[in-house]
Design a protein around this motif. Structure first.
Motif, short mmCIF file in Angstrom:
data_model
loop_
_atom_site.label_atom_id
_atom_site.label_comp_id
_atom_site.label_asym_id
_atom_site.label_seq_id
_atom_site.Cartn_x
_atom_site.Cartn_y
_atom_site.Cartn_z
N SER A 165 0.81 -1.22 0.00
CA SER A 165 0.00 0.00 0.00
C SER A 165 0.84 1.26 0.00
CB SER A 165 -0.93 0.01 1.22
OG SER A 165 -0.19 0.05 2.42
N LEU A 166 2.12 1.14 0.35
CA LEU A 166 2.99 2.32 0.45
C LEU A 166 3.75 2.63 -0.84
CD1 LEU A 166 4.58 1.94 4.00
CD2 LEU A 166 2.93 3.66 3.26
N TRP A 219 2.23 5.42 -2.85
CA TRP A 219 2.36 6.69 -2.14
C TRP A 219 3.78 7.25 -2.28
CZ3 TRP A 219 5.27 8.55 1.94
CH2 TRP A 219 4.82 9.73 2.55
N VAL A 239 -4.38 4.70 4.51
CA VAL A 239 -3.17 3.88 4.63
C VAL A 239 -2.71 3.82 6.08
CG1 VAL A 239 -0.74 3.68 3.98
CG2 VAL A 239 -2.44 4.32 2.26
N SER A 267 -2.69 0.48 8.28
CA SER A 267 -1.38 0.02 8.76
C SER A 267 -1.38 -0.17 10.27
CB SER A 267 -0.29 1.02 8.36
OG SER A 267 -0.20 1.13 6.95
#
Length: 238
Positions: free
Chosen positions: A46-47, A50, A182, A186
């Protein structure tokens, strides 16, 4: 290699690394740690987008897209398949655990290949929706289910069959974007992966919450689509 790789690609490699460690833990018999490593891989997955946006990386050759997909095959295809196989190895129906585990891997590869093709056809791809269930859902659902303390082999096998088929479906799942989403996700995953020694009904409570949220995401979208289609068809359609 320095002409291709970017900062975001190192994050994707972190995803692949934890997927590999999850497989190693399955082979070592530590299934709890294997499930936790799969969930940590979701954070890295998910990072990477970004990081790519905030470092203003330009993926001119599609290198990052391919690294991301290859990492996802390891962490959300092979690793969940191995975990399910080992967790259900004593199931009463022989070889069913192998078949469902293989289904996860095959549908995951098909899902990622279609995603890459649609990403190249920007005119036909939707920016706020996924076509088919996103592949990290395999790790979120199976990993949280196994850690939650309510794991059941028959339910896990059925559920992962459903997950696999929804990955290659044409159901459009919404994307959750933004730093807040996110961050909250997380924190929930990290809370799930922390040691839980509470001998009560609230043991592994974060894992239970994560499991419920992941299953809700899996089922709510197709149910709402079905309801919308039934409403559009009208009560008098023959």
């Amino acid at each position: 290699m320095k002409d291709f790789i970017s900062y975001a690609d190192f994050v994707s490699l972190g995803n692949a690394s934890f997927g590999f460690l999850s497989i190693v833990m399955v082979m070592s018999g530590n299934l709890i740690l294997a499930a936790k490593f799969m969930l940590i891989a979701v954070i890295f997955d998910s990072l990477d987008g970004w990081v790519a946006r905030h470092t203003k990386g330009v993926d001119e050759f599609g290198f990052g897209k391919n690294i991301d997909s290859l990492a996802d095959v390891i962490s959300f295809g092979v690793a969940p398949g191995m975990l399910l196989y080992s967790a259900c190895v004593t199931y009463s129906i022989p070889y069913i655990n192998i078949l469902v585990s293989l289904l996860i891997v095959i549908c995951g590869i098909l899902r990622l290949a279609r995603f890459n093709v649609l990403a190249d056809l920007t005119a036909n791809s939707s920016g706020d929706k996924f076509v088919g269930l996103p592949i990290p859902s395999t790790a979120l659902i199976l990993g949280s289910f196994y850690i939650s303390g309510i794991f059941q082999m028959d339910l896990a096998l059925v559920m992962m069959m459903v997950v696999s088929l929804f990955m290659i479906s044409t159901v459009e799942y919404p994307k959750f974007k933004g730093a807040l989403v996110v961050a909250v996700g997380s924190i929930l995953i990290v809370s799930t992966c922390l040691p839980q020694n509470i001998l009560s009904i609230i043991a592994y409570f974060p894992a239970k919450i994560l499991f419920v949220l992941a299953v809700t995401y899996l089922l709510a979208v197709p149910v709402m689509d079905l309801y919308a289609n039934l409403r559009r068809s009208g009560p008098n359609v023959r």
